[in-house]
Write a protein that holds these residues in place. Sequence first.
Motif, short mmCIF file in Angstrom:
data_model
loop_
_atom_site.label_atom_id
_atom_site.label_comp_id
_atom_site.label_asym_id
_atom_site.label_seq_id
_atom_site.Cartn_x
_atom_site.Cartn_y
_atom_site.Cartn_z
N TYR A 79 0.83 -1.20 0.00
CA TYR A 79 0.00 0.00 0.00
C TYR A 79 0.87 1.25 0.00
CZ TYR A 79 -3.45 -3.38 1.67
OH TYR A 79 -4.26 -4.48 1.81
N LEU A 80 0.28 2.34 -0.47
CA LEU A 80 0.91 3.65 -0.35
C LEU A 80 -0.15 4.64 0.10
CD1 LEU A 80 3.64 5.12 -0.74
CD2 LEU A 80 2.76 5.88 -2.97
N GLN A 81 -0.07 5.03 1.37
CA GLN A 81 -0.96 6.05 1.90
C GLN A 81 -0.35 7.40 1.59
OE1 GLN A 81 -4.04 5.81 3.54
NE2 GLN A 81 -4.05 8.04 3.37
N MET A 82 -1.09 8.22 0.88
CA MET A 82 -0.58 9.53 0.45
C MET A 82 -1.43 10.62 1.07
SD MET A 82 0.25 8.71 -3.55
CE MET A 82 -1.49 8.68 -4.00
N ASN A 83 -0.83 11.40 1.94
CA ASN A 83 -1.51 12.50 2.61
C ASN A 83 -0.94 13.84 2.14
OD1 ASN A 83 -2.95 10.60 4.14
ND2 ASN A 83 -1.39 10.61 5.75
N SER A 84 -1.68 14.90 2.40
CA SER A 84 -1.23 16.25 2.04
C SER A 84 -0.72 16.30 0.60
CB SER A 84 -0.12 16.69 3.00
OG SER A 84 -0.56 16.65 4.34
N LEU A 85 -1.52 15.78 -0.29
CA LEU A 85 -1.11 15.70 -1.69
C LEU A 85 -0.91 17.08 -2.30
CD1 LEU A 85 -3.27 12.66 -2.72
CD2 LEU A 85 -0.80 12.84 -3.08
N LYS A 86 0.05 17.16 -3.20
CA LYS A 86 0.40 18.39 -3.89
C LYS A 86 0.24 18.19 -5.40
CE LYS A 86 4.03 19.31 -0.46
NZ LYS A 86 5.49 19.58 -0.27
N PRO A 87 0.04 19.26 -6.15
CA PRO A 87 -0.06 19.12 -7.61
C PRO A 87 1.15 18.41 -8.22
CG PRO A 87 -0.84 21.27 -6.95
CD PRO A 87 -0.27 20.63 -5.71
N GLU A 88 2.32 18.60 -7.65
CA GLU A 88 3.52 17.96 -8.18
C GLU A 88 3.56 16.45 -7.92
OE1 GLU A 88 3.36 20.67 -6.19
OE2 GLU A 88 5.04 20.71 -4.76
N ASP A 89 2.61 15.94 -7.16
CA ASP A 89 2.49 14.49 -6.98
C ASP A 89 1.74 13.83 -8.13
OD1 ASP A 89 1.93 15.13 -3.50
OD2 ASP A 89 3.79 14.42 -4.43
N THR A 90 1.20 14.64 -9.02
CA THR A 90 0.46 14.11 -10.16
C THR A 90 1.35 13.22 -11.02
OG1 THR A 90 -1.08 15.97 -10.23
CG2 THR A 90 -0.76 14.73 -12.28
N ALA A 91 0.93 11.98 -11.23
CA ALA A 91 1.72 11.00 -11.97
C ALA A 91 0.94 9.70 -12.05
CB ALA A 91 3.06 10.74 -11.29
N VAL A 92 1.45 8.78 -12.85
CA VAL A 92 0.99 7.40 -12.80
C VAL A 92 1.89 6.68 -11.80
CG1 VAL A 92 0.57 5.28 -14.07
CG2 VAL A 92 0.22 7.50 -15.19
N TYR A 93 1.27 6.00 -10.86
CA TYR A 93 2.00 5.32 -9.80
C TYR A 93 2.05 3.82 -10.08
CZ TYR A 93 2.26 9.51 -6.98
OH TYR A 93 2.56 10.77 -6.51
N TYR A 94 3.24 3.25 -9.87
CA TYR A 94 3.49 1.83 -10.12
C TYR A 94 4.18 1.22 -8.91
CZ TYR A 94 3.25 3.35 -15.05
OH TYR A 94 2.88 3.88 -16.25
N CYS A 95 3.95 -0.07 -8.72
CA CYS A 95 4.75 -0.81 -7.75
C CYS A 95 5.65 -1.78 -8.52
CB CYS A 95 3.88 -1.57 -6.77
SG CYS A 95 2.98 -2.94 -7.49
N ASN A 96 6.69 -2.25 -7.85
CA ASN A 96 7.54 -3.27 -8.45
C ASN A 96 8.37 -3.92 -7.36
OD1 ASN A 96 8.81 -4.89 -10.42
ND2 ASN A 96 8.72 -3.20 -11.89
#
Length: 113
Positions: A79-96
């Motif tokens: 899991y990835l809990q993302m708080n206090s998100l910012k516009p610069e966090d905009t992306a496609v997120y992947y795990c590996n």
Amino acid sequence: QVQLVESGGGLVQAGESLRLSCVASGRIFSINTMNWYRQAPGKQHEWVARISSGGYTNYAASVKGRFTISRDNAKNTVYLQMNSLKPEDTAVYYCNFEAPVPWGQGTQVTVSS
């Protein structure tokens, strides 16, 4: 066959939160270090966070203190809990895996200002 399936992305406003999930199969999940990455438009994959088989975590400076990586070995899920998100966090997120396999489809995170 190794497979990574990410989910949980969406469109949120700055300051809000999202929780991403990634189900991994094809390897013994519990003994593998897992990573989250992200890819913004026109950029290469950027490493975001890592969790070892023993639960030790590391974060990129840009997300430290805002994002939390965790895992549930019984569910083969990271899991990835993302708080206090910012516009610069905009992306496609992947795990590996730490020893990478072909990327999954990723999950889109869009943060509006």
